[in-house]
Design a protein around this motif. Structure first.
Motif, PDB file in Angstrom:
ATOM      1  N   ILE A 347       0.565  -1.482   0.089  1.00 43.92           N
ATOM      2  CA  ILE A 347       0.442  -0.169  -0.199  1.00 43.92           C
ATOM      3  C   ILE A 347       0.924   1.400  -0.299  1.00 43.92           C
ATOM      4  O   ILE A 347       1.305   1.104   1.020  1.00 43.92           O
ATOM      5  CB  ILE A 347      -0.825   0.062   1.414  1.00 43.92           C
ATOM      6  CG1 ILE A 347      -1.797  -1.290   1.459  1.00 43.92           C
ATOM      7  CG2 ILE A 347      -1.486   1.096   1.431  1.00 43.92           C
ATOM      8  CD1 ILE A 347      -2.545  -1.552   0.206  1.00 43.92           C
ATOM      9  N   PRO A 348       0.704   1.899  -0.966  1.00 43.76           N
ATOM     10  CA  PRO A 348       1.683   3.387  -1.247  1.00 43.76           C
ATOM     11  C   PRO A 348       1.261   4.208  -0.504  1.00 43.76           C
ATOM     12  O   PRO A 348      -0.010   4.342  -0.018  1.00 43.76           O
ATOM     13  CB  PRO A 348       2.120   3.485  -2.750  1.00 43.76           C
ATOM     14  CG  PRO A 348       0.249   3.046  -3.350  1.00 43.76           C
ATOM     15  CD  PRO A 348       0.056   1.292  -2.149  1.00 43.76           C
ATOM     16  N   ASP A 349       2.696   5.493   0.074  1.00 39.25           N
ATOM     17  CA  ASP A 349       2.582   6.589   0.280  1.00 39.25           C
ATOM     18  C   ASP A 349       1.288   7.170   0.177  1.00 39.25           C
ATOM     19  O   ASP A 349       0.923   6.961  -1.786  1.00 39.25           O
ATOM     20  CB  ASP A 349       3.472   7.518   0.571  1.00 39.25           C
ATOM     21  CG  ASP A 349       4.490   6.763   2.104  1.00 39.25           C
ATOM     22  OD1 ASP A 349       3.767   5.916   2.601  1.00 39.25           O
ATOM     23  OD2 ASP A 349       5.737   6.829   1.737  1.00 39.25           O
ATOM     24  N   ALA A 350       0.371   8.293   0.642  1.00 44.86           N
ATOM     25  CA  ALA A 350      -0.242   9.120  -0.360  1.00 44.86           C
ATOM     26  C   ALA A 350       0.590  10.143  -0.583  1.00 44.86           C
ATOM     27  O   ALA A 350       1.017  10.222   0.683  1.00 44.86           O
ATOM     28  CB  ALA A 350      -1.452   8.972   0.595  1.00 44.86           C
ATOM     29  N   PRO A 351       0.077  11.279  -1.208  1.00 46.94           N
ATOM     30  CA  PRO A 351       0.949  12.178  -1.268  1.00 46.94           C
ATOM     31  C   PRO A 351       0.392  13.555  -0.203  1.00 46.94           C
ATOM     32  O   PRO A 351      -0.384  13.282   0.412  1.00 46.94           O
ATOM     33  CB  PRO A 351       0.133  12.808  -3.182  1.00 46.94           C
ATOM     34  CG  PRO A 351      -0.835  12.500  -3.101  1.00 46.94           C
ATOM     35  CD  PRO A 351      -0.690  10.884  -2.569  1.00 46.94           C
ATOM     36  N   ASP A 352       1.621  14.470  -0.014  1.00 48.17           N
ATOM     37  CA  ASP A 352       1.131  15.310   1.091  1.00 48.17           C
ATOM     38  C   ASP A 352       0.801  14.989   2.392  1.00 48.17           C
ATOM     39  O   ASP A 352       0.348  15.089   2.828  1.00 48.17           O
ATOM     40  CB  ASP A 352       0.688  16.344   0.922  1.00 48.17           C
ATOM     41  CG  ASP A 352       1.052  16.968  -1.005  1.00 48.17           C
ATOM     42  OD1 ASP A 352       2.558  16.724  -0.505  1.00 48.17           O
ATOM     43  OD2 ASP A 352       0.481  17.252  -1.317  1.00 48.17           O
ATOM     44  N   GLY A 353       0.827  13.828   3.338  1.00 43.64           N
ATOM     45  CA  GLY A 353       0.847  13.444   3.781  1.00 43.64           C
ATOM     46  C   GLY A 353      -0.774  13.018   4.259  1.00 43.64           C
ATOM     47  O   GLY A 353      -1.180  12.392   5.352  1.00 43.64           O
ATOM     48  N   ALA A 354      -1.045  12.767   2.900  1.00 40.18           N
ATOM     49  CA  ALA A 354      -2.974  12.397   3.162  1.00 40.18           C
ATOM     50  C   ALA A 354      -2.513  10.906   3.795  1.00 40.18           C
ATOM     51  O   ALA A 354      -1.916  10.450   3.762  1.00 40.18           O
ATOM     52  CB  ALA A 354      -3.156  13.043   2.110  1.00 40.18           C
ATOM     53  N   ALA A 355      -4.020  10.295   3.961  1.00 39.37           N
ATOM     54  CA  ALA A 355      -4.977   8.978   4.555  1.00 39.37           C
ATOM     55  C   ALA A 355      -3.464   8.214   3.899  1.00 39.37           C
ATOM     56  O   ALA A 355      -4.330   8.450   2.432  1.00 39.37           O
ATOM     57  CB  ALA A 355      -5.811   8.842   5.077  1.00 39.37           C
ATOM     58  N   LYS A 356      -3.312   7.214   3.340  1.00 40.55           N
ATOM     59  CA  LYS A 356      -3.117   6.222   2.723  1.00 40.55           C
ATOM     60  C   LYS A 356      -4.558   5.605   2.224  1.00 40.55           C
ATOM     61  O   LYS A 356      -5.413   5.257   2.938  1.00 40.55           O
ATOM     62  CB  LYS A 356      -2.219   4.943   2.937  1.00 40.55           C
ATOM     63  CG  LYS A 356      -0.739   5.452   3.246  1.00 40.55           C
ATOM     64  CD  LYS A 356      -0.481   4.147   3.834  1.00 40.55           C
ATOM     65  CE  LYS A 356       1.612   4.771   4.487  1.00 40.55           C
ATOM     66  NZ  LYS A 356       2.099   3.976   5.426  1.00 40.55           N
TER      67      LYS A 356
END
Ligand code: SF4
Ligand code: SF3
Length: 560
Positions: A347-356
């Protein structure tokens, strides 16, 4: 390959063919090459900073060069990926190596643009070779590349401690908290391994790593408690419900928090595993009714527990061990963050610290039967510093009246060695006037024992994850104040620490930096301590190896 960074290293000297952990030689060599690359990157960054520091700040000290801060997240990520039982994906290491070289070379350009030269740069700062030859290069730049045994020992002690610091700093960063001093030390420490230093300078860096580990854990503690509230004493069920479940393991509270939001109202239950157990004590996580309990024990039991769990499993950090060949759970195993495993969905990171986006985990869980219940009592958790200090009057009264004769800090890691039965037996053998303070997955050796209470205070106080060892430090310092004791070593506290991976080394260095003496460390002393370095730690800090249960129990109670 040669790897000796964890407690289960082969023959207590080093893994040379394949890791006891299961790490294949190729992965080990790529990890060595990544560490080599980030050491070169850090050296180049430091060189740029020496050449062209930032503008003088109000403190009178120059700010770091503007390009340095942008290296910090990458350095943390790269170091975290090489911690034992985190990442098993060679492609991820190849990508990290490529990024390290690109970052390093961009900084080298900046060095030249600032009038500097890379002509005398160490090999780590200039090598570049076609990817097809990386395994050859990696085989020659690892631990054994440092010839002198003591220099190698101090260098590796520093690097291993810095891996732990980087992991804690990364956890805090995920919650939006960073400490530029911690990141600066990570860079400085990595860069220092590219040059010859005196033994004294290396020891100074190792001790400083301990102070930085305290800072990193303090930042993480603030990040966790500001975001999720202070842990409070909580009973956690170890049973299983009749709905499909997701089992969340590792140390990353934000992943769990985001998953809890996304599973609300779906009919799926969420369970904690291993080092995620303390999550139940955080008010804003515990409010989710579908966070139903803790499933299973310490990390090394996962190959059977993930089978019987039946549902989706999410690994947020270490410890992920390779599934057995005949496993049935790889198709429902998910990794995220620094973790990776071939065949598991990442499960990749979401941009700008948003929830994955955990929808793939949720979808997989829907297709699964409910967990098979395991035997076990409810667990008592939530005794982090805020909760324990709220009981301070009771605790001080119990010490003053003699009802509590000794506190025994039994924090750290669990592991597979049979010798770790010592910790279960010691917990059971300690007399009724001893209180155990624990943190980390070491607790699974004794947290289902019924150890009773003293004056209403449980005899087993579980502060949380390994990084919550910081809570134990805060409790010790508060006791020092409350009891009017001059020296931390005059407190009625003994330390019997179990270690396995590199974060525990950071915790050990943290305790040493606070001047704690007489720590017992087991089940074996680290293989990366040369006889001379071990002797230095023994003579300076009275570090002791684990002994027998009866002998250690008597010595602990007698303050010996
Ligand atoms: Fe061996 Fe531990 Fe390194 Fe794995 S992490 S290869 S078990 S020393
Ligand atoms: Fe455990 Fe891996 Fe160290 Fe966080 S989960 S303490 S070993």
């Amino acid at each position: 390959m040669f790897c000796f960074q964890c407690e289960e290293t082969a023959s207590a000297t080093g893994c040379t063919v394949k890791g006891t952990c299961g790490k294949p030689e190729t992965t080990a060599v790529l990890q060595d090459l990544l560490i080599f690359a980030v050491r070169g990157l850090a050296w180049t960054a430091e060189t740029l900073n020496d050449l062209a520091p930032g503008p003088e700040a109000a403190t009178g000290r120059a700010a770091p060069h503007a390009r340095l801060a942008e290296q910090a997240p990458f350095l943390r990520e790269a170091l975290f990926a090489t911690i034992t039982n985190v990442n098993w994906e060679d492609d991820r290491f190849r990508a990290l190596i490529t990024e390290a070289l690109d970052r390093r070379d961009a900084l080298a350009e900046a060095v030249r643009a600032a009038g500097g030269s890379m002509d005398a740069a160490p090999e780590a700062a200039v090598w570049r070779a076609p990817e097809a030859t990386w395994l050859d290069t990696g085989a020659h730049v690892g631990v054994l590349a440092t010839q002198d045994e003591d220099q190698r020992s101090l260098r590796e002690l520093l690097l291993i401690g810095v891996k732990g610091i980087a992991a804690y700093a990364q956890h805090a960063a995920v919650l939006g908290r960073t400490d530029p001093q911690v990141d600066a030390f990570i860079r400085e420490a990595l860069a220092s391994t590219c040059i010859a230093l005196s033994r004294e300078a290396m020891i100074e860096l190792v001790l400083r790593a301990g102070s930085v580990a305290v800072s990193a854990m303090a930042v993480l503690d603030a990040a966790n408690t500001d975001t999720y509230g202070h842990p409070t004493m909580t009973r956690v069920s170890t049973g299983a419900g009749d709905r499909p479940g997701i089992l969340v393991s590792g140390h990353d509270l934000k992943d769990l928090a985001d998953l809890l939001e996304q599973t609300a109202g779906t009919g799926i239950d969420v369970y904690t595993h291993g080092e995620m157990l303390p999550a139940h004590a955080y008010p804003s996580l515990a409010r989710h009714r579908h966070l139903v309990g803790n499933y299973g024990g310490a990390w090394w039991q996962q190959t059977t527990e993930f089978e019987s769990f039946h549902g989706a499993v999410l690994m947020t950090t270490n410890c992920l061990v390779p599934p057995r060949r005949a496993n049935t759970y790889l198709s429902r195993l998910f990794t995220t963050g620094s973790v990776g495993y071939p065949g598991a969905v990442h499960i990749p990171d979401a941009p700008d610290g948003a929830a994955k986006d955990f929808s793939a985990v949720i979808e997989r869980a829907r297709q699964c039967p409910p967990p098979q219940a395991l035997e076990g009592p409810d667990l008592s958790i939530g005794f982090a510093h805020n909760q324990v200090l709220s009981l301070a009057d009771q605790v001080v009264e119990a010490v003053s009246s003699g009802a509590v004769r000794r506190f025994v800090v039994m924090a750290g890691c669990d592991g597979r060695h049979k010798a770790r039965q010592y910790y279960t037996d010691l917990a059971a053998a300690l007399p009724d006037d001893a209180i155990i303070l624990t943190a980390g997955c070491a607790k699974y050796r004794y947290n289902s024992l019924d150890l009773g209470t003293i004056g209403g205070v449980p005899r087993l106080l579980d502060a949380g994850q390994c990084n919550d060892s910081y809570s134990l430090v805060k409790i010790a310092l508060a006791l020092k104040e409350a009891l009017g004791v001059e020296d931390i070593n005059d407190l009625p506290i003994a330390y019997d620490i179990a270690w396995y991976e590199q974060k525990a080394v950071a915790v050990l260095l943290a305790l040493l930096s606070l001047g704690v003496k007489g720590i017992r460390l087991g089940p074996t002393l680290p293989a990366f301590l040369s006889p001379a370095v071990a002797e230095t730690l023994v003579s300076t800090f009275d570090l002791k190896p684990m002994g027998t249960v009866s002998g250690d129990c008597a010595a602990i109670m007698a303050d010996a």
